[in-house]
Design an enzyme around this catalytic site. Structure first.
Site, mmCIF file in Angstrom:
data_model
loop_
_atom_site.group_PDB
_atom_site.id
_atom_site.type_symbol
_atom_site.label_atom_id
_atom_site.label_comp_id
_atom_site.label_asym_id
_atom_site.label_seq_id
_atom_site.Cartn_x
_atom_site.Cartn_y
_atom_site.Cartn_z
ATOM 1 N N ARG A 181 -16.922 1.040 -49.688
ATOM 2 C CA ARG A 181 -15.880 0.865 -48.690
ATOM 3 C C ARG A 181 -16.507 0.480 -47.354
ATOM 4 O O ARG A 181 -17.597 0.938 -46.999
ATOM 5 C CB ARG A 181 -15.056 2.150 -48.518
ATOM 6 C CG ARG A 181 -14.101 2.447 -49.665
ATOM 7 C CD ARG A 181 -12.949 1.450 -49.702
ATOM 8 N NE ARG A 181 -11.940 1.778 -50.706
ATOM 9 C CZ ARG A 181 -11.919 1.288 -51.937
ATOM 10 N NH1 ARG A 181 -12.883 0.462 -52.334
ATOM 11 N NH2 ARG A 181 -10.953 1.619 -52.781
ATOM 12 N N HIS B 221 -14.541 -8.839 -50.802
ATOM 13 C CA HIS B 221 -14.074 -7.689 -51.586
ATOM 14 C C HIS B 221 -13.775 -8.107 -53.029
ATOM 15 O O HIS B 221 -12.676 -7.874 -53.550
ATOM 16 C CB HIS B 221 -12.844 -7.060 -50.937
ATOM 17 C CG HIS B 221 -12.672 -5.614 -51.301
ATOM 18 N ND1 HIS B 221 -12.139 -4.690 -50.434
ATOM 19 C CD2 HIS B 221 -12.953 -4.921 -52.437
ATOM 20 C CE1 HIS B 221 -12.100 -3.500 -51.020
ATOM 21 N NE2 HIS B 221 -12.595 -3.619 -52.246
#
Length: 312
Positions: free
Chosen positions: A227, A275
């Site tokens: 993250r 991502h």
């Protein structure tokens, strides 16, 4: 059996049809605001509070490996999900294989010094460089969960020294395990490559900061697959500029999409992907969800349930 589904970007109709085929006894519908009809299971990603609040659900499935989007809303809206309702995440569903591909390809990229040769190419400079030696190229995996174990397995093939760090000690063959905050410094001290696969919890936010980076060997590399909130980006940029960190491969960021003005875009020692290190594979996710629901209906014990207190 009634199942409600919500995802802001997925092809909802494909999912509805696939779930109906996999669980023919279920009535599956796309959830929309104002839908307060009964449901037994909820499948969601970044669900609105309204979707889950007040429902007597048998379980909720987060449509990804992380559940932080749900848990963060629960902190602000505890009425969103009853404490008795189990919360599940997608434990693998193809994401482990994708993480293996991503991690191995980048580790080899650094090990063979392709980053240095790219910089030489940019200045039309021809100069063979000394090779790195495996015994000096220790790889540390920060976060030893399901995906961390998959990455460790794939790297073992290449005979790199491996170590992992997590809340509790692991017994992975060929991997040196470190556990707890008191062993973090020792873990970091030999990591030529640091691969972050930590869960997103209050304790791990901002963990990759100046203090942590200073404990790495000079010229270390960072691969962030977890993250964006784990990394203090200004501290990473400072470490890159000083040479403390030689290179960073970043798939996740504090703000996504990464703003055009971010200095990370133009830094010569940073590589960015949007991502995509491991995305949910719909067919495998449907198979996992249908299998897990069948086990729950039989009262069997299942894997993948989230400990809300720990955050993973």
């Amino acid at each position: 059996m009634d199942i409600i589904f919500y995802h802001p970007t997925f092809d909802t109709q494909w999912w509805i049809e696939a779930l109906r085929k996999a669980i023919p006894q279920a009535r599956v519908r796309a959830w929309k605001s104002g839908d307060n009809d009964s449901a037994d299971y909820a499948l969601a990603w970044h669900p609105p509070v309204e979707m889950l609040a007040g429902r007597d659900l048998k379980a909720v499935f987060a449509l990804g490996a992380g559940v932080d989007s749900i848990l963060s809303k629960l902190q602000a809206h505890p009425e969103m999900l009853k404490p008795s309702v189990p919360l599940f995440r997608l434990e693998d569903t193809g994401m482990g294989e994708q993480m293996q591909e991503y991690a191995v390809s980048q580790v080899l990229h650094w090990f063979r010094r392709f980053d240095d040769y790219r910089i030489q190419q940019n200045s039309s400079h021809w100069q063979p460089l000394p090779e790195y030696h495996r015994e000096d190229f220790t790889i540390g995996i920060l976060g030893a969960g399901v995906l961390g174990s998959k990455v460790a397995q794939s790297l073992q093939t290449w005979r790199f020294p491996l170590r992992c760090w997590s809340r509790t000690r692991k017994s992975w063959p060929g991997v040196q395990s470190f556990a707890g905050w008191e062993e973090l410094s020792a873990f970091l001290s030999q990591c030529r490559v640091l691969i972050n696969l930590l869960p997103n919890t209050p304790e791990t936010v901002g963990i990759i900061n100046q203090q942590l980076l200073e404990k790495l060997p000079d010229g270390a590399y960072l691969l962030n697959l977890a993250r964006g909130v784990h990394v203090v980006e200004d501290d990473l940029l400072a470490a890159l500029d000083s040479g403390k960190v030689k290179g960073a491969m970043l798939d996740v960021f504090n703000r996504e999409p990464l703003p055009p003005e971010s200095p990370l875009w133009q830094h010569p020692r940073v590589t960015i992907t949007p991502h995509v290190a491991a995305i949910t594979r719909p067919a495998e996710a449907v198979e996992y969800i249908s299998r897990t629901i069948a086990q729950l209906e039989k009262g069997e014990r299942v894997c993948g349930q989230v400990d809300r207190a720990r955050g993973y």
